[in-house]
Scaffold this motif. Structure first.
Motif, PDB file in Angstrom:
ATOM      1  N   SER A 133       0.831  -1.206   0.000  1.00 40.11           N
ATOM      2  CA  SER A 133       0.000   0.000   0.000  1.00 40.11           C
ATOM      3  C   SER A 133       0.869   1.261   0.000  1.00 40.11           C
ATOM      4  O   SER A 133       2.061   1.208   0.312  1.00 40.11           O
ATOM      5  CB  SER A 133      -0.915   0.017   1.226  1.00 40.11           C
ATOM      6  N   ILE A 134       0.253   2.370  -0.329  1.00 38.22           N
ATOM      7  CA  ILE A 134       0.933   3.663  -0.319  1.00 38.22           C
ATOM      8  C   ILE A 134       1.489   3.939   1.076  1.00 38.22           C
ATOM      9  O   ILE A 134       2.643   4.333   1.228  1.00 38.22           O
ATOM     10  CB  ILE A 134      -0.024   4.784  -0.770  1.00 38.22           C
ATOM     11  N   CYS A 135       0.666   3.695   2.086  1.00 37.07           N
ATOM     12  CA  CYS A 135       1.098   3.959   3.468  1.00 37.07           C
ATOM     13  C   CYS A 135       2.301   3.110   3.862  1.00 37.07           C
ATOM     14  O   CYS A 135       3.207   3.595   4.546  1.00 37.07           O
ATOM     15  CB  CYS A 135      -0.055   3.724   4.434  1.00 37.07           C
ATOM     16  N   TYR A 186      -7.561   5.920  -3.787  1.00 37.93           N
ATOM     17  CA  TYR A 186      -6.963   6.017  -2.467  1.00 37.93           C
ATOM     18  C   TYR A 186      -7.699   7.080  -1.669  1.00 37.93           C
ATOM     19  O   TYR A 186      -8.271   8.012  -2.219  1.00 37.93           O
ATOM     20  CB  TYR A 186      -5.463   6.313  -2.547  1.00 37.93           C
ATOM     21  N   GLY A 187      -7.665   6.906  -0.368  1.00 40.38           N
ATOM     22  CA  GLY A 187      -8.360   7.815   0.522  1.00 40.38           C
ATOM     23  C   GLY A 187      -7.449   8.892   1.077  1.00 40.38           C
ATOM     24  O   GLY A 187      -6.284   9.031   0.692  1.00 40.38           O
ATOM     25  N   ASN A 236      -2.492  11.790   2.530  1.00 36.38           N
ATOM     26  CA  ASN A 236      -1.716  12.477   3.570  1.00 36.38           C
ATOM     27  C   ASN A 236      -0.342  11.836   3.761  1.00 36.38           C
ATOM     28  O   ASN A 236       0.648  12.541   3.978  1.00 36.38           O
ATOM     29  CB  ASN A 236      -2.488  12.505   4.885  1.00 36.38           C
ATOM     30  N   ALA A 237      -0.280  10.504   3.675  1.00 36.77           N
ATOM     31  CA  ALA A 237       1.001   9.811   3.793  1.00 36.77           C
ATOM     32  C   ALA A 237       1.910  10.214   2.636  1.00 36.77           C
ATOM     33  O   ALA A 237       3.097  10.505   2.839  1.00 36.77           O
ATOM     34  CB  ALA A 237       0.784   8.299   3.802  1.00 36.77           C
ATOM     35  N   LYS A 277       7.009  16.095   1.504  1.00 33.83           N
ATOM     36  CA  LYS A 277       7.588  17.134   2.366  1.00 33.83           C
ATOM     37  C   LYS A 277       8.915  16.680   2.955  1.00 33.83           C
ATOM     38  O   LYS A 277       9.865  17.462   3.043  1.00 33.83           O
ATOM     39  CB  LYS A 277       6.609  17.501   3.482  1.00 33.83           C
ATOM     40  N   SER A 278       8.991  15.417   3.340  1.00 36.43           N
ATOM     41  CA  SER A 278      10.232  14.884   3.906  1.00 36.43           C
ATOM     42  C   SER A 278      11.345  14.853   2.862  1.00 36.43           C
ATOM     43  O   SER A 278      12.499  15.146   3.171  1.00 36.43           O
ATOM     44  CB  SER A 278      10.001  13.475   4.461  1.00 36.43           C
ATOM     45  N   ALA A 279      10.993  14.512   1.649  1.00 32.96           N
ATOM     46  CA  ALA A 279      11.986  14.499   0.570  1.00 32.96           C
ATOM     47  C   ALA A 279      12.479  15.918   0.277  1.00 32.96           C
ATOM     48  O   ALA A 279      13.675  16.146   0.108  1.00 32.96           O
ATOM     49  CB  ALA A 279      11.402  13.861  -0.684  1.00 32.96           C
ATOM     50  N   MET A 280      11.564  16.877   0.248  1.00 25.73           N
ATOM     51  CA  MET A 280      11.950  18.264  -0.015  1.00 25.73           C
ATOM     52  C   MET A 280      12.811  18.820   1.113  1.00 25.73           C
ATOM     53  O   MET A 280      13.695  19.647   0.875  1.00 25.73           O
ATOM     54  CB  MET A 280      10.708  19.134  -0.225  1.00 25.73           C
ATOM     55  N   ALA A 281      12.584  18.358   2.331  1.00 27.94           N
ATOM     56  CA  ALA A 281      13.362  18.825   3.487  1.00 27.94           C
ATOM     57  C   ALA A 281      14.694  18.086   3.614  1.00 27.94           C
ATOM     58  O   ALA A 281      15.506  18.415   4.474  1.00 27.94           O
ATOM     59  CB  ALA A 281      12.549  18.649   4.766  1.00 27.94           C
TER      60      ALA A 281
END
Length: 75
Positions: free
Chosen positions: A3-5, A34-35, A40-41, A47-51
């Protein structure tokens, strides 16, 4: 299929997103409904990759070799 999560959790835990995981994410985002939890995941991963908290293997494979050998020889 994963899954994506699950992909996001592994990438956040290791700080590394493999090319294979990136391709799985791309496929999942294109072919499955997907929900909000998955969305959100995925956004948290972005965001984590950009940071700089998660390193994308695909980006590092495309980087040109460093030119330090010729420019640093006078140091």
């Amino acid at each position: 299929m994963v899954s994506i999560c699950e992909i996001v959790q592994q990438a956040l835990a290791t700080g590394h997103l493999t090319v294979e995981a990136e391709n799985q994410l791309r496929l999942l985002l294109q072919t499955t409904k997907y929900g909000s939890e998955e969305f959100n995941a995925f956004m948290a991963l972005q965001k984590s990759a950009m940071a700089g908290l998660v390193r994308q293997e695909s980006r590092h494979l495309k980087e040109p070799p460093h030119l330090c050998a010729s420019s640093c020889s006078n140091i």
